[in-house]
Motif scaffolding. Structure first.
Motif, PDB file in Angstrom:
ATOM      1  N   HIS A  49       0.850  -1.194   0.000  1.00  0.00           N
ATOM      2  CA  HIS A  49       0.000   0.000   0.000  1.00  0.00           C
ATOM      3  C   HIS A  49       0.883   1.241   0.000  1.00  0.00           C
ATOM      4  O   HIS A  49       1.901   1.272   0.687  1.00  0.00           O
ATOM      5  N   LEU A  50       0.496   2.231  -0.776  1.00  0.00           N
ATOM      6  CA  LEU A  50       1.169   3.532  -0.739  1.00  0.00           C
ATOM      7  C   LEU A  50       0.399   4.421   0.226  1.00  0.00           C
ATOM      8  O   LEU A  50      -0.707   4.891  -0.077  1.00  0.00           O
ATOM      9  N   HIS A  51       1.003   4.638   1.392  1.00  0.00           N
ATOM     10  CA  HIS A  51       0.334   5.374   2.474  1.00  0.00           C
ATOM     11  C   HIS A  51       0.367   6.871   2.158  1.00  0.00           C
ATOM     12  O   HIS A  51       1.438   7.453   2.035  1.00  0.00           O
ATOM     13  N   GLY A  52      -0.827   7.443   2.025  1.00  0.00           N
ATOM     14  CA  GLY A  52      -0.931   8.854   1.644  1.00  0.00           C
ATOM     15  C   GLY A  52      -1.184   9.024   0.155  1.00  0.00           C
ATOM     16  O   GLY A  52      -1.338  10.135  -0.331  1.00  0.00           O
TER      17      GLY A  52
ATOM     18  N   HIS B 267      -6.191   6.039  10.435  1.00  0.00           N
ATOM     19  CA  HIS B 267      -5.720   6.368   9.084  1.00  0.00           C
ATOM     20  C   HIS B 267      -6.816   6.082   8.061  1.00  0.00           C
ATOM     21  O   HIS B 267      -7.469   5.049   8.098  1.00  0.00           O
TER      22      HIS B 267
ATOM     23  N   HIS C 286      -7.565   5.756   4.009  1.00  0.00           N
ATOM     24  CA  HIS C 286      -6.999   5.644   2.662  1.00  0.00           C
ATOM     25  C   HIS C 286      -7.707   6.623   1.730  1.00  0.00           C
ATOM     26  O   HIS C 286      -8.799   7.100   2.037  1.00  0.00           O
TER      27      HIS C 286
HETATM   28 CU    CU Z   1      -2.725   4.422   3.733  1.00  0.00          CU
END
Ligand code: CU
Ligand code: C2O
Ligand code: CU
Length: 486
Positions: A121-124, A418, A420
């Protein structure tokens, strides 16, 4: 009896520190627990700070840069003289840093050469659903997956990491995490420190057994054992870019430090010693509207802060520690800077950094409530959102594309929440408005027994995404919920 048990646990490298309370004020709700190392630990500030390698695209065309990251096992030297087996992107921990551009398509092929399924996963990232790393979108050993990142988003310090359902804690602990920096022309036009003075710092804690391995407490099925670490796993060694309490030689000049808390469950309160100001310039979602000098920066798991430190405020020969005020002893130390030489410094901190448009609560089309608590989950204790454990077959909210919504998040113990896809702004925490102007966030810490109101606008893509607690042990024990943008 106690001694025998402790000794046995120490042999396993999984001795839970007895000084850490196992339960919170809220009765039996478990808190994070410390794993004690069995390995000899280095003296702080004796290992140089490593910088993660910068990834090179294997192909580039008019619209797109193509990267490949190969997940593999490797042995690295983290503690001097010991070999530590890790799982790393390209066999590195942290993984290679991807430097991408806002608005330029970036395709990352993740190839799994590990013995277990993974999810990346690409966080942000403002990412279409099929590339976002939904926790059940498994990449099986021996296969790969292409993640397409359009990066229609602001410049910001992002990171990528494992996100496999029920296994994120152990897989990130073994090393599956790295930086993903999005830049753009506006930010580059600012006179902020750059090049060697723009330093990404991934901060995380780990513990080491006597043989150098980083054991992770198993998730046995026995009821008592399962609960031992459900509050979160804390290590007793603070790593920065994969090195224990490292040190960095710096010039008498401004540095941009991109701080990322990549820990499973530890929250830091970072400050300089013997004093000095940190000028916050960026948050999870990129540059603030204006710089904000602070004396400390609190970072829960998943959060980032970009800060400027001006080492010209010190003398040549001075040693400046980055300390963690949230803990004592070894875990109060993070890293140290040694001021080495006088230089000319052309950088500056502009009084205006970017435009951050406030989202207007009056435009919100819906308000939703989410309660983060522990509770009964199929007969044992787990972490729940609105009383329910994560179930990939269930959708808990269906926001409309383009719609502004207020989400009210309430905690029992502390939870870093958080979201997504959709960056947000904090409207209130514990009934109080945040002290400064709005900033873009993707992770917010709910302190114990607190309500935090966030406002967001769901843009870009329809589809299934998750919201979850970024304490990875909470996440693995079901504190996650699916929303679908419709
Ligand atoms: Cu994320
Ligand atoms: Cu950093 Cu869903 O995660
Ligand atoms: Cu949590």
């Amino acid at each position: 009896m106690t001694m025998t048990r402790r000794q046995a646990l120490r042999l396993l490298g999984v001795g839970a520190a007895l000084s850490v309370p196992g339960c919170s004020l809220l009765g039996r709700t478990p808190l994070p627990r410390l794993l004690t190392s069995g390995a000899p630990l280095p003296r702080p500030y004796t290992v140089p700070l490593p910088l993660p390698a910068v990834a090179k695209p294997y192909r580039t065309d008019a619209s797109t840069d193509y990267y490949e990251l190969v997940q593999q096992q490797a042995e690295v030297e983290i503690l001097p003289g010991l070999r530590t087996p890790i799982w790393g992107y390209d066999g590195q921990f942290p993984g290679p840093t991807i430097r991408a551009r806002s608005g330029r398509r970036t395709v990352v092929r993740v190839t799994n050469r590990l013995g277990a399924p993974t999810v990346t996963h690409l966080h942000g990232g403002h990412t279409p659903p099929e590339s976002d790393g939904y926790p059940t979108d498994l990449v099986q050993p021996g296969t790969h997956r292409d993640h397409v990142f359009p990066l229609e988003q602001r410049a910001a310090t992002l990171w990528y990491h494992d996100h496999r359902m029920d296994h994120t804690g152990p897989q990130v602990w073994r090393g599956l995490a790295g930086f993903f920096l999005v830049g753009d022309d506006q930010e580059e036009a600012l006179p902020l420190p750059s090049g060697e003075r723009d330093v990404p710092l991934l901060i995380c804690d780990r513990s080491f057994a006597a043989d150098g391995t980083m054991p992770y407490p198993a998730r046995p099925d026995g009821p008592g054992a399962r609960e031992a670490f459900m509050g979160g796993v804390l290590g007793d060694v603070v790593l920065v870019n994969g090195a224990p309490w490292p040190q960095l030689a710096v010039d008498r000049a401004r540095y941009r430090l991109r701080l990322l808390n990549g820990s499973n469950a530890r929250t830091y309160e970072l400050a300089l010693s013997p004093g000095g100001s940190l000028v916050r310039i960026g948050s999870d979602g990129g540059l603030l509207a204006a710089p904000r000098p602070v004396d400390r920066v609190r970072l829960a798991p998943g959060e980032r802060a970009d800060v400027i430190v001006d080492f010209a405020a010190y003398r040549v020969g001075d040693q400046v520690e980055l300390r963690n005020l949230a803990d004592e002893g070894a875990q109060a130390r993070v890293m140290r800077f040694t001021v080495e030489r006088n230089v000319r410094d052309d950088s500056a901190i502009p009084t205006t950094l970017s435009r951050v448009e406030p989202l207007d609560p009056a435009k919100a089309a819906a308000t939703r409530d989410f309660e983060f608590t522990s509770g009964d989950m199929h007969g044992h204790t787990g972490w729940l959102i609105n009383g329910k454990p994560f179930d990939a077959r269930r959708v808990d909210a269906r926001p409309k594309l383009g719609q502004v919504e207020i989400w009210r998040l309430t905690s029992d113990v502390a939870h870093p929440v958080h979201l997504h896809l959709s960056p947000f702004q904090v409207l209130s925490a514990g009934g109080e408005r945040p002290s400064g102007p709005p900033e873009w966030k993707d992770t917010v810490e709910l302190r114990e027994a607190q309500t935090v109101e966030i406002i967001t606008r769901f843009t870009g893509y329809r589809g299934r995404y998750v919201m979850h607690c970024h304490n990875l042990e909470h996440e693995d024990m079901a504190m996650m919920s699916t929303f679908e943008v419709v």
